[in-house]
Motif scaffolding. Structure first.
Motif, mmCIF file in Angstrom:
data_model
loop_
_atom_site.group_PDB
_atom_site.id
_atom_site.type_symbol
_atom_site.label_atom_id
_atom_site.label_comp_id
_atom_site.label_asym_id
_atom_site.label_seq_id
_atom_site.Cartn_x
_atom_site.Cartn_y
_atom_site.Cartn_z
ATOM 1 N N HIS A 176 0.859 -1.195 0.000
ATOM 2 C CA HIS A 176 0.000 0.000 0.000
ATOM 3 C C HIS A 176 0.896 1.247 0.000
ATOM 4 C CE1 HIS A 176 -0.291 -0.490 4.730
ATOM 5 N NE2 HIS A 176 0.936 -0.644 4.285
ATOM 6 N N SER A 178 0.643 3.511 2.237
ATOM 7 C CA SER A 178 0.728 4.010 3.614
ATOM 8 C C SER A 178 2.161 4.171 4.145
ATOM 9 C CB SER A 178 -0.095 3.118 4.547
ATOM 10 O OG SER A 178 -1.446 3.080 4.109
ATOM 11 N N ARG A 202 0.168 -6.668 -4.820
ATOM 12 C CA ARG A 202 -0.349 -7.756 -3.985
ATOM 13 C C ARG A 202 -0.577 -8.973 -4.864
ATOM 14 N NH1 ARG A 202 -4.809 -4.799 -0.022
ATOM 15 N NH2 ARG A 202 -3.519 -2.951 0.309
ATOM 16 N N GLN A 215 -2.453 3.255 -5.822
ATOM 17 C CA GLN A 215 -3.181 3.863 -4.699
ATOM 18 C C GLN A 215 -2.769 5.314 -4.556
ATOM 19 O OE1 GLN A 215 -2.371 1.683 -1.071
ATOM 20 N NE2 GLN A 215 -4.126 0.338 -1.391
ATOM 21 N N GLU A 217 -2.425 7.988 -1.209
ATOM 22 C CA GLU A 217 -2.492 8.131 0.236
ATOM 23 C C GLU A 217 -2.597 9.617 0.547
ATOM 24 O OE1 GLU A 217 -2.092 5.243 1.687
ATOM 25 O OE2 GLU A 217 -2.139 5.841 3.771
ATOM 26 N N PHE A 256 -8.698 -0.091 10.747
ATOM 27 C CA PHE A 256 -7.362 -0.179 10.139
ATOM 28 C C PHE A 256 -6.377 -0.078 11.290
ATOM 29 C CE2 PHE A 256 -10.033 1.893 6.922
ATOM 30 C CZ PHE A 256 -9.907 0.984 5.892
ATOM 31 N N PHE A 258 -3.591 1.304 11.522
ATOM 32 C CA PHE A 258 -2.845 2.564 11.620
ATOM 33 C C PHE A 258 -3.709 3.773 11.884
ATOM 34 C CE2 PHE A 258 -4.101 2.368 7.228
ATOM 35 C CZ PHE A 258 -3.800 1.067 6.848
ATOM 36 N N THR A 259 -5.028 3.583 12.036
ATOM 37 C CA THR A 259 -5.894 4.716 12.370
ATOM 38 C C THR A 259 -6.815 4.342 13.524
ATOM 39 O OG1 THR A 259 -7.293 3.958 10.557
ATOM 40 C CG2 THR A 259 -5.966 5.919 10.143
ATOM 41 N N GLY A 289 -10.595 4.355 2.433
ATOM 42 C CA GLY A 289 -10.358 4.018 3.835
ATOM 43 C C GLY A 289 -9.744 5.237 4.486
ATOM 44 N N SER A 290 -10.066 5.468 5.751
ATOM 45 C CA SER A 290 -9.552 6.699 6.370
ATOM 46 C C SER A 290 -9.614 6.597 7.886
ATOM 47 C CB SER A 290 -10.385 7.890 5.920
ATOM 48 O OG SER A 290 -11.695 7.788 6.456
ATOM 49 N N GLY A 291 -9.108 7.604 8.542
ATOM 50 C CA GLY A 291 -9.216 7.648 9.998
ATOM 51 C C GLY A 291 -8.237 8.639 10.580
ATOM 52 N N ALA A 312 -5.578 10.420 8.001
ATOM 53 C CA ALA A 312 -4.990 9.791 6.814
ATOM 54 C C ALA A 312 -6.116 9.158 6.025
ATOM 55 C CB ALA A 312 -3.976 8.733 7.223
ATOM 56 N N PHE A 313 -5.872 8.981 4.753
ATOM 57 C CA PHE A 313 -6.837 8.239 3.938
ATOM 58 C C PHE A 313 -6.094 7.569 2.795
ATOM 59 C CE2 PHE A 313 -6.727 11.366 0.556
ATOM 60 C CZ PHE A 313 -6.474 12.562 1.225
HETATM 61 N N1 DAH Z 1 -3.578 1.192 3.333
HETATM 62 C C1 DAH Z 1 -4.963 0.802 3.227
HETATM 63 C C2 DAH Z 1 -5.084 -0.319 2.201
HETATM 64 O O1 DAH Z 1 -4.223 -0.498 1.412
HETATM 65 C C3 DAH Z 1 -5.825 1.950 2.813
HETATM 66 C C4 DAH Z 1 -5.955 2.969 3.878
HETATM 67 C C5 DAH Z 1 -6.965 2.867 4.811
HETATM 68 C C6 DAH Z 1 -5.066 3.995 3.970
HETATM 69 C C7 DAH Z 1 -7.105 3.805 5.810
HETATM 70 C C8 DAH Z 1 -5.171 4.962 4.986
HETATM 71 C C9 DAH Z 1 -6.223 4.831 5.900
HETATM 72 O O2 DAH Z 1 -4.334 5.981 5.114
HETATM 73 O O3 DAH Z 1 -6.350 5.766 6.862
HETATM 74 O O4 DAH Z 1 -6.068 -0.995 2.160
#
Ligand code: DAH
Length: 360
Positions: A176, A178, A202, A215, A217, A256, A258-259, A289-291, A312-313
């Protein structure tokens, strides 16, 4: 003295008569070269008595200067004559038919990435980058995904062999974008506002999954950041991206590592002639996805989570392109089929701008 005067006249006449740069160079060598006539006079100064030198010195030097500048002037004249002669022969016939229009096109993924960069630049986000060959720590551990965490298995990671470890770190293809959060927090001081678009990998393949995909970020780190900022940012972004004011968002609680808290973001669609059109709220499609960045992630990057917060998202660029431009098979993105590229590609001059509508 007459010697000097006649040498002067002779040299200037030869310079004047030189019809080419080569002929001029020959005159230069004859006069100013190592064995040249003017050079010989200059050398003779050494054998003169001081009194003689006082009168002869300025005269000989004057001769040398006159010859040098006459040669330079003639050289300029010959060079510009040569250029003019060349320009006179090089003609562009403007009446010829224009060449065929350029055949290439901009891939939808590149176009969407440009659109995203344009939209987020307007909100003050810079573009950040990180390596595609990443280490375990940046891709997982620092993002609060420890070794035993089930999320590691969920990512279908392409690992490099153990022997290819770098400084004891297991290498992999990033799963990802991230890890760019981590790299950015480690290398920049808050306030941070970045987006990081790029390739991710992946081990997965079907109509909606390819082993390589894209992706983007987003990361904001500052003091006093809360979920309201996240929601406003995503709403502003999605309205600009889909170029509609009636885009409705739904934030669903999610998880997630990380959030905390985490939210998945859906956009509403309306069915028009059986097709999903973004806008309204007849149905929902997940887009992001976010948080709020987990305090452990902030601490792993050497920042004090009591002082700094952030959101982050992350989302799939290919998926955004499919939703906006109506493709239904992700695999076709990477087949290199010219018919597909002609149909879905963008002309090179279709540069996304907010004023022109990003996807114009
Ligand atoms: N890294 C996650 C994925 O690959 C996507 C993601 C979700 C990124 C939430 C973020 C986040 O920064 O806050 O599925």
């Amino acid at each position: 003295m007459t010697d000097l005067a006649s040498l002067n006249a002779q040299a200037l006449a030869a310079i004047d008569a030189a019809a080419s740069l080569d002929a001029l160079e020959a005159v230069r060598i004859e006069t100013l070269g190592k064995q040249g006539s003017v050079t010989a006079l200059l050398k003779s100064l050494g054998q003169m008595s001081p009194e003689e030198r006082q009168t002869q010195g300025p005269a000989i030097n004057g001769l040398r200067e006159a010859v040098t500048s006459a040669i330079a002037a003639k050289k300029d004249a010959l060079e510009s004559a040569a250029l003019n002669a060349r320009l006179a022969t090089e003609r562009l016939d403007m009446t010829l038919p224009a060449p065929d229009a350029a055949a290439g096109s901009v891939h939808p993924v590149s176009q969407v990435m440009d659109e995203l960069a344009e939209i987020f630049a307007d909100m003050g986000f810079a573009v950040a980058e990180g390596p595609e060959v990443e280490d375990d720590w940046h891709n997982f551990t620092a993002l609060n995904i420890p070794e035993t965490h089930p999320a590691r298995a969920m990512h279908d990671t392409f690992y490099f062999p153990e022997e290819a470890a770098v400084d004891g770190k297991r290498m992999l293809l990033r799963t990802h974008t991230s890890p760019v959060q981590i790299r950015t927090m480690l290398s920049q001081k808050p306030p941070i506002r970045v987006i990081a678009p790029g390739r991710v990998y992946r081990s997965d393949s079907d109509a909606t999954h390819t082993p390589m995909f894209h992706q983007i970020e987003g990361l904001v780190i500052d003091k006093g950041i809360h979920m309201g900022h996240l929601k406003w940012t995503l709403e502003t972004f999605l309205k600009a991206f889909f170029e509609r004011d009636d885009v409705v968002l739904r934030l669903r609680p999610s998880y997630f590592p990380f959030t905390e808290p985490s939210a998945e973001v859906d956009v509403g669609y309306t069915l028009v002639n059986g097709k999903r059109v973004i806008g309204g709220s007849e149905g929902w499609m997940e887009v992001l996805g976010s948080g709020m960045v987990h305090p452990r992630v902030i601490a792993a990057c050497g920042l004090d989570p009591n002082e700094y917060q952030g959101f982050a998202f992350g989302t799939g660029v290919d998926r955004l392109a499919m939703l906006k431009y109506g493709m239904d098979d992700l695999r076709a993105f990477f087949d290199g089929d010219l018919r597909w590229l002609k149909h879905y590609g963008f002309a090179a001059l279709d540069i996304p701008t907010l004023s022109g509508g990003v996807g114009a």
